[in-house]
Write an enzyme that holds these catalytic residues in place. Sequence first.
Site, PDB file in Angstrom:
ATOM      1  N   CYS A   1     -28.723  -2.896  18.019  1.00 27.30           N
ATOM      2  CA  CYS A   1     -29.496  -3.913  17.300  1.00 27.30           C
ATOM      3  C   CYS A   1     -30.962  -3.832  17.710  1.00 27.30           C
ATOM      4  CB  CYS A   1     -28.938  -5.298  17.629  1.00 27.30           C
ATOM      5  SG  CYS A   1     -29.997  -6.640  17.089  1.00 27.30           S
TER       6      CYS A   1
ATOM      7  N   CYS B   1     -32.088  -7.155  19.764  1.00 24.43           N
ATOM      8  CA  CYS B   1     -31.546  -7.545  21.065  1.00 24.43           C
ATOM      9  C   CYS B   1     -32.539  -7.205  22.194  1.00 24.43           C
ATOM     10  CB  CYS B   1     -30.209  -6.824  21.322  1.00 24.43           C
ATOM     11  SG  CYS B   1     -28.781  -7.668  20.591  1.00 24.43           S
TER      12      CYS B   1
ATOM     13  N   ASN C   1     -44.005  -7.864  12.507  1.00 23.14           N
ATOM     14  CA  ASN C   1     -43.005  -7.072  11.792  1.00 23.14           C
ATOM     15  C   ASN C   1     -43.429  -5.600  11.737  1.00 23.14           C
ATOM     16  OD1 ASN C   1     -41.233  -5.960   9.833  1.00 23.14           O
ATOM     17  ND2 ASN C   1     -40.929  -8.001   8.977  1.00 23.14           N
TER      18      ASN C   1
ATOM     19  N   HIS D   1     -26.854 -12.015  20.514  1.00 18.32           N
ATOM     20  CA  HIS D   1     -26.671 -11.370  19.210  1.00 18.32           C
ATOM     21  C   HIS D   1     -25.675 -12.129  18.331  1.00 18.32           C
ATOM     22  CE1 HIS D   1     -26.713  -7.835  16.523  1.00 18.32           C
ATOM     23  NE2 HIS D   1     -25.410  -8.008  16.402  1.00 18.32           N
TER      24      HIS D   1
ATOM     25  N   ASN E   1     -33.217 -15.678   6.154  1.00 18.56           N
ATOM     26  CA  ASN E   1     -32.158 -15.166   5.285  1.00 18.56           C
ATOM     27  C   ASN E   1     -30.950 -14.974   6.149  1.00 18.56           C
ATOM     28  OD1 ASN E   1     -33.487 -14.879   2.841  1.00 18.56           O
ATOM     29  ND2 ASN E   1     -34.286 -12.871   3.408  1.00 18.56           N
TER      30      ASN E   1
ATOM     31  N   SER F   1     -30.482  -8.027   6.878  1.00 18.55           N
ATOM     32  CA  SER F   1     -30.126  -6.682   7.326  1.00 18.55           C
ATOM     33  C   SER F   1     -29.516  -6.693   8.719  1.00 18.55           C
ATOM     34  CB  SER F   1     -31.375  -5.798   7.311  1.00 18.55           C
ATOM     35  OG  SER F   1     -32.422  -6.433   8.020  1.00 18.55           O
TER      36      SER F   1
ATOM     37  N   HIS G   1     -28.282 -10.617  13.996  1.00 14.98           N
ATOM     38  CA  HIS G   1     -28.960 -11.255  15.142  1.00 14.98           C
ATOM     39  C   HIS G   1     -29.760 -12.467  14.632  1.00 14.98           C
ATOM     40  CE1 HIS G   1     -30.440 -10.680  19.382  1.00 14.98           C
ATOM     41  NE2 HIS G   1     -31.157 -11.705  18.945  1.00 14.98           N
TER      42      HIS G   1
ATOM     43  N   HIS H   1     -32.374 -14.718  13.598  1.00  5.75           N
ATOM     44  CA  HIS H   1     -33.830 -14.568  13.541  1.00  5.75           C
ATOM     45  C   HIS H   1     -34.355 -15.091  12.212  1.00  5.75           C
ATOM     46  CE1 HIS H   1     -32.609 -11.089  11.106  1.00  5.75           C
ATOM     47  NE2 HIS H   1     -33.853 -10.994  10.668  1.00  5.75           N
TER      48      HIS H   1
ATOM     49  N   GLN I   1     -38.292 -15.122   9.687  1.00  7.45           N
ATOM     50  CA  GLN I   1     -39.596 -14.492   9.510  1.00  7.45           C
ATOM     51  C   GLN I   1     -40.640 -15.554   9.269  1.00  7.45           C
ATOM     52  OE1 GLN I   1     -39.734 -10.810   7.198  1.00  7.45           O
ATOM     53  NE2 GLN I   1     -37.574 -11.107   6.738  1.00  7.45           N
TER      54      GLN I   1
HETATM   55 ZN   LIG Z   1     -29.037  -8.282  18.392  1.00  8.26          ZN
END
Ligand SMILES: [Zn+2]
Length: 342
Positions: free
Chosen positions: A49, A52, A74, A114, A154, A162, A165, A167, A169
């Site tokens: 990942c 991570c 990004n 994760h 998302n 995608s 994990h 997260h 934006q």
């Molecule tokens: Zn991860």
Amino acid sequence: MKLAEDPHRRLNALTQEWVLVSPHRTTRPWQGEVAKLLAESQPRYDPNCYLCPGNARAGGIRNPEYASTFVFENDFAALKPQTARDRVDAENMGLLVAEGEPGICRVICFSPRHDLTLATMTPEEIEPVVHTWVGQFRELGGLKDIHYVQIFENRGAMMGASNPHPHCQIWGTASIPDAPAKELASQSAYLKKHQRCLLCDYVALEQRQQVRVVCENEGFIALVPFWAVWPFELLVCSRQHMASMNDFSNDDARALSRMLHQVTATYDKVFDAPFPYSMGFHQAPTDGGEHPEWHFHAHFYPPLLRSATIRKFMVGFEMLGTPQRDITPESAAERLRELAGG
Ligand SMILES: [Zn+2]
Ligand SMILES: [Zn+2]
Ligand SMILES: [Zn+2]
């Protein structure tokens, strides 16, 4: 016309767009069609990942061994800060118009773990995430060329996420994007006409009717808006009038953490599976204006319809005409309210 039976269209007071509601099409009780989707269990740490702690990202940059939240630019940013903000009108006919759009795109990891989500993190674990959002909003919003800041998440492969994990934006842009621009126009017009805030009035109305309210805490209220397009769409509003995270106290951050946990945990109960969605905060533009019209809120747009595997598609009439829904916002709210309480 009966809202619970007859086909009708509803006006979105925030955008002035219409949604078609066809309650008569919900002939089958959807509760009978719950299909369980076994959640793929994720490891606490995934060596492959790119989010991570300690792992390498594209381009070879290595993540630090972060212990709480982690913010980075990004690696595949859709916007660049150095872009010139110029305008092109090829042949001066107003038909081939383009504008340079400077901006900043960052990624915020919610946790080094994760395998967590907002629904499985505790409200106490979500609080540092909210404080990071507040800090990022203030930092990006304070930049001269950034006039709007969008924080969004998302979640789920169905929404194109995608990486599982946890997260989100944060994109800062020189222009105000279309969705908040429409809401800015509606909120400004309402304030001008009534000398009151549109969402303060709307929240008070929903609190009075108690038909579409799902849950409420000391700082925030979650409801299925009267004009909801997505089957289980939610609008989360601050109960007090505030324009953005610039106005947040520590109590507000704590209340929002609890609300986000409750909403996402409730979603996961609908089909007994991780509920995909796109969510984001709509906050006042950071263009130097006062924005007394703007009321802080978040939208949750989940695509699921009748089961964990059947999603709603915006195609056909919805793409060419106007969005349409079958389950009424009132019945969706009733279902979510049951799950939020239990
Ligand atoms: Zn991860
Ligand atoms: Zn307000
Ligand atoms: Zn909005």
